[in-house]
Design an enzyme around this catalytic site. Structure first.
Site, PDB file in Angstrom:
ATOM      1  N   ASP A  68       0.828  -1.210   0.000  1.00  0.00           N
ATOM      2  CA  ASP A  68       0.000   0.000   0.000  1.00  0.00           C
ATOM      3  C   ASP A  68       0.867   1.267   0.000  1.00  0.00           C
ATOM      4  OD1 ASP A  68      -1.487  -2.239   0.878  1.00  0.00           O
ATOM      5  OD2 ASP A  68      -2.983  -0.938   1.782  1.00  0.00           O
ATOM      6  N   HIS A 125      -1.094   4.597  -0.623  1.00  0.00           N
ATOM      7  CA  HIS A 125      -2.133   5.472  -0.063  1.00  0.00           C
ATOM      8  C   HIS A 125      -1.815   6.960  -0.168  1.00  0.00           C
ATOM      9  CE1 HIS A 125      -5.217   2.794   1.347  1.00  0.00           C
ATOM     10  NE2 HIS A 125      -4.333   2.022   1.953  1.00  0.00           N
ATOM     11  N   ASP A 148      -3.903  -0.209  -3.668  1.00  0.00           N
ATOM     12  CA  ASP A 148      -4.128   0.877  -2.707  1.00  0.00           C
ATOM     13  C   ASP A 148      -3.129   2.011  -2.926  1.00  0.00           C
ATOM     14  OD1 ASP A 148      -6.297  -0.397  -1.690  1.00  0.00           O
ATOM     15  OD2 ASP A 148      -5.594  -0.475   0.381  1.00  0.00           O
ATOM     16  N   ASP A 151      -6.300   7.408  -1.731  1.00  0.00           N
ATOM     17  CA  ASP A 151      -7.038   7.587  -0.474  1.00  0.00           C
ATOM     18  C   ASP A 151      -6.091   7.715   0.720  1.00  0.00           C
ATOM     19  OD1 ASP A 151      -9.632   7.737  -1.406  1.00  0.00           O
ATOM     20  OD2 ASP A 151     -10.002   5.584  -1.221  1.00  0.00           O
ATOM     21  N   ARG A 152      -6.620   8.312   1.771  1.00  0.00           N
ATOM     22  CA  ARG A 152      -5.967   8.569   3.049  1.00  0.00           C
ATOM     23  C   ARG A 152      -4.912   9.672   2.941  1.00  0.00           C
ATOM     24  NH1 ARG A 152      -7.619   4.603   6.625  1.00  0.00           N
ATOM     25  NH2 ARG A 152      -7.564   6.375   8.055  1.00  0.00           N
ATOM     26  N   ASN A 180      -8.317  -2.687  -2.748  1.00  0.00           N
ATOM     27  CA  ASN A 180      -9.720  -2.472  -2.390  1.00  0.00           C
ATOM     28  C   ASN A 180     -10.108  -0.995  -2.444  1.00  0.00           C
ATOM     29  OD1 ASN A 180      -8.029  -2.263   0.108  1.00  0.00           O
ATOM     30  ND2 ASN A 180      -9.980  -1.729   1.058  1.00  0.00           N
ATOM     31  N   HIS A 181      -9.138  -0.075  -2.425  1.00  0.00           N
ATOM     32  CA  HIS A 181      -9.458   1.353  -2.517  1.00  0.00           C
ATOM     33  C   HIS A 181      -9.561   1.833  -3.958  1.00  0.00           C
ATOM     34  CE1 HIS A 181      -9.460   3.164   1.570  1.00  0.00           C
ATOM     35  NE2 HIS A 181      -8.912   1.997   1.863  1.00  0.00           N
ATOM     36  N   HIS A 192      -3.756  -8.364  -3.515  1.00  0.00           N
ATOM     37  CA  HIS A 192      -3.889  -7.292  -2.525  1.00  0.00           C
ATOM     38  C   HIS A 192      -4.402  -7.810  -1.191  1.00  0.00           C
ATOM     39  CE1 HIS A 192      -4.373  -3.327  -0.847  1.00  0.00           C
ATOM     40  NE2 HIS A 192      -5.597  -3.661  -0.455  1.00  0.00           N
ATOM     41  N   ARG A 222     -13.829  -6.008   8.416  1.00  0.00           N
ATOM     42  CA  ARG A 222     -13.930  -5.365   7.110  1.00  0.00           C
ATOM     43  C   ARG A 222     -15.377  -5.104   6.685  1.00  0.00           C
ATOM     44  NH1 ARG A 222      -8.858  -3.401   5.887  1.00  0.00           N
ATOM     45  NH2 ARG A 222      -7.294  -5.017   6.197  1.00  0.00           N
ATOM     46  N   HIS A 240      -2.628  -4.755   2.140  1.00  0.00           N
ATOM     47  CA  HIS A 240      -3.958  -4.562   2.729  1.00  0.00           C
ATOM     48  C   HIS A 240      -3.993  -4.228   4.207  1.00  0.00           C
ATOM     49  CE1 HIS A 240      -8.254  -4.691   2.555  1.00  0.00           C
ATOM     50  NE2 HIS A 240      -8.419  -5.877   3.113  1.00  0.00           N
TER      51      HIS A 240
END
Length: 461
Positions: free
Chosen positions: A83, A85, A111, A114-115, A143-144, A192, A246, A273
């Site tokens: 990740d 992010h 990923d 995001d964040r 997943n993002h 992932h 989750r 993840h």
């Protein structure tokens, strides 16, 4: 109308001025491919590129990703990254430590967005590298990389702030084309999230449908969302247990892992993840000689509060090495990409209201204060201005309440005014203030507990 170049008269001159103009098309595309080195330094100094060039990069990358198989087959030497992010300045350190992208094979496990506050910079640089080196740069879906998560978190807002909805939609369409998994050295499955009760053989991934928004169940969902149980022996009451953390998919343990690896003649599953304090975690569920699950997380000091290390895997000649690194400094960005003027409005309004309180209160040497219709009208205008502001929250509600009560009291009696102060909202704590945590492990645990709710997939937008 031509824009003038601003004066170089910054009060703090040692901080470099961000590029005032975006890169031109001719600067960025000196050939038919984007100049990724120029883009790297331009983004590092907080520069932008034109919307049409952004869409052009996304379009070319989308076609390349779409042409790749759902299950990629790769051999070492290769660097595997977890990740990221939106942590662009840490991403630059990854490229520095992981090897020159011109001659180093990379596999990214998803990923990318995001964040963090620099997701667009991360994904555009990744796409530019993919365009320049399509046989060296490989990207899996996380997943993002979907519409639901990017709308819940901040990538959609970032796109709207820096560009518009067209750019966001183009990114979402490109994410639908990302491959789902990779087999490394014929021994490792890289993905992932993790395993699935619907995953029996590698052919299940090879022939699955991937060009759509991930659902809440099924093979695609599990590849993106499932987690290994946090247990040294891998014991689980069921082969696959519902993943309540989750909000979708499953936990899997040693039994499911050993069966999948044996049936497909594999050694281990490499996945991302999950944030890890050391940047990685190994689970030895298939004997002590080699881990059966390797989790890799490449975003150090995740969300600027986890105090974790980042890590990446380097495969070379069948040997697996893990390289760790600390976080890099990055420019400060206010929440929700708010500019400093809008951010300061609540504090300015609060001080103005406090000044009004002092002015309108009875003076010790005076028995009356005359408040005429003009004064009432100005109070009404201030109230309407606050209510029409984009700012929301308790601060504005309390100020509006105060102004309304103030106006009502003036309407009742404009000749004799007595205003009792109410509890005005207190200024927000300084952004530099943070709880003093003496131990990094304590910091990581506390951050993970406080961030637990954000790990759960929402039931709807």
């Amino acid at each position: 109308m031509a824009f003038q170049i601003p004066l170089i008269d910054r009060p703090i001159s040692e901080i470099p001025l961000p590029p005032y103009f975006p890169l031109t098309h001719d600067e960025l595309f000196k050939s038919d491919k984007p100049d990724w080195k120029l883009l790297t330094s331009h983004f590092a100094s907080e520069g932008r590129i034109l919307k049409q060039d952004t869409l052009h990069i996304i379009s070319i990358a989308t076609q390349l990703l779409k042409s790749e198989p759902t299950l990629i087959i790769l051999q070492d030497p290769i660097t595997v990254v977890g990740d990221i992010h939106g942590q662009y300045y840490d991403f630059l350190e990854i490229l520095n430590l992981g090897g020159n992208p011109e001659n180093t094979q990379y596999l990214f496990l998803g990923d990318y967005v995001d964040r963090g506050a620099f997701s667009i910079e991360v994904i555009l640089l990744l796409y530019s590298l993919k365009i320049n080196y399509p046989s060296l740069i490989f990207m899996l879906r996380g997943n993002h990389e979907c519409r639901q998560m990017t709308s819940l978190f901040n990538f959609r807002s970032e796109c709207l702030y820096k560009y518009d909805l067209d750019v966001y939609d183009a990114f979402m369409d490109s994410f639908d084309c990302l491959p789902m998994a990779c087999v490394l050295n014929n021994n490792f499955l890289a993905v992932h999230g993790g395993l699935s009760p619907e995953l029996h053989s590698l052919d299940d991934i090879k022939y699955m449908r991937r060009f759509f928004e991930p659902g809440r169940e099924g093979l695609q969902c599990d590849l993106l969302w499932s987690d290994p149980v946090d247990s040294s022996d891998g014991r689980l009451s069921q082969v696959f247990k519902n993943n309540e953390v989750r909000g979708c998919s499953f936990f899997f343990g040693g039994e499911a892992t050993r069966k999948f690896l044996k049936d497909n003649n594999l050694i281990a599953v490499i996945r991302a993840h999950e944030a890890q304090k050391d940047g990685f975690k190994m689970l030895y569920w298939n004997g002590p000689n080699f881990p059966s699950i390797i989790t890799i997380f490449s975003a150090p000091n995740y969300c600027d509060c986890y105090k974790n290390k980042g890590a990446m895997i380097r495969f070379d000649d069948g040997v697996l090495n893990i390289e760790q690194y600390n976080h890099s400094k990055h420019p400060h960005v206010l929440p929700n990409f708010m500019d400093v003027f809008k951010w300061s409005v609540p504090f300015v309004i609060e001080k103005i209201v406090q000044m009004m309180c002092v002015i309108l209160k009875k003076d010790q040497n005076s028995s009356k204060i005359i408040v005429d219709d003009s004064c009432i009208r100005r109070i009404c205008e201030l109230e309407q201005g606050v209510m029409s502001s984009e700012l929301k929250g308790d601060t504005i509600e309390k100020i509006v309440f105060f102004l309304r009560k103030l106006r009502e009291s003036k309407i009742k009696s404009v000749s004799e005014v007595t205003i009792n102060e109410i509890n005005l909202p207190k200024p927000r704590k300084s952004l530099t203030e943070a709880p003093v945590i003496t131990d990094d492990n304590e910091s990581f645990i506390n951050a993970k507990i406080n961030d637990w709710i954000n790990e759960k997939r929402p039931s709807s937008l």
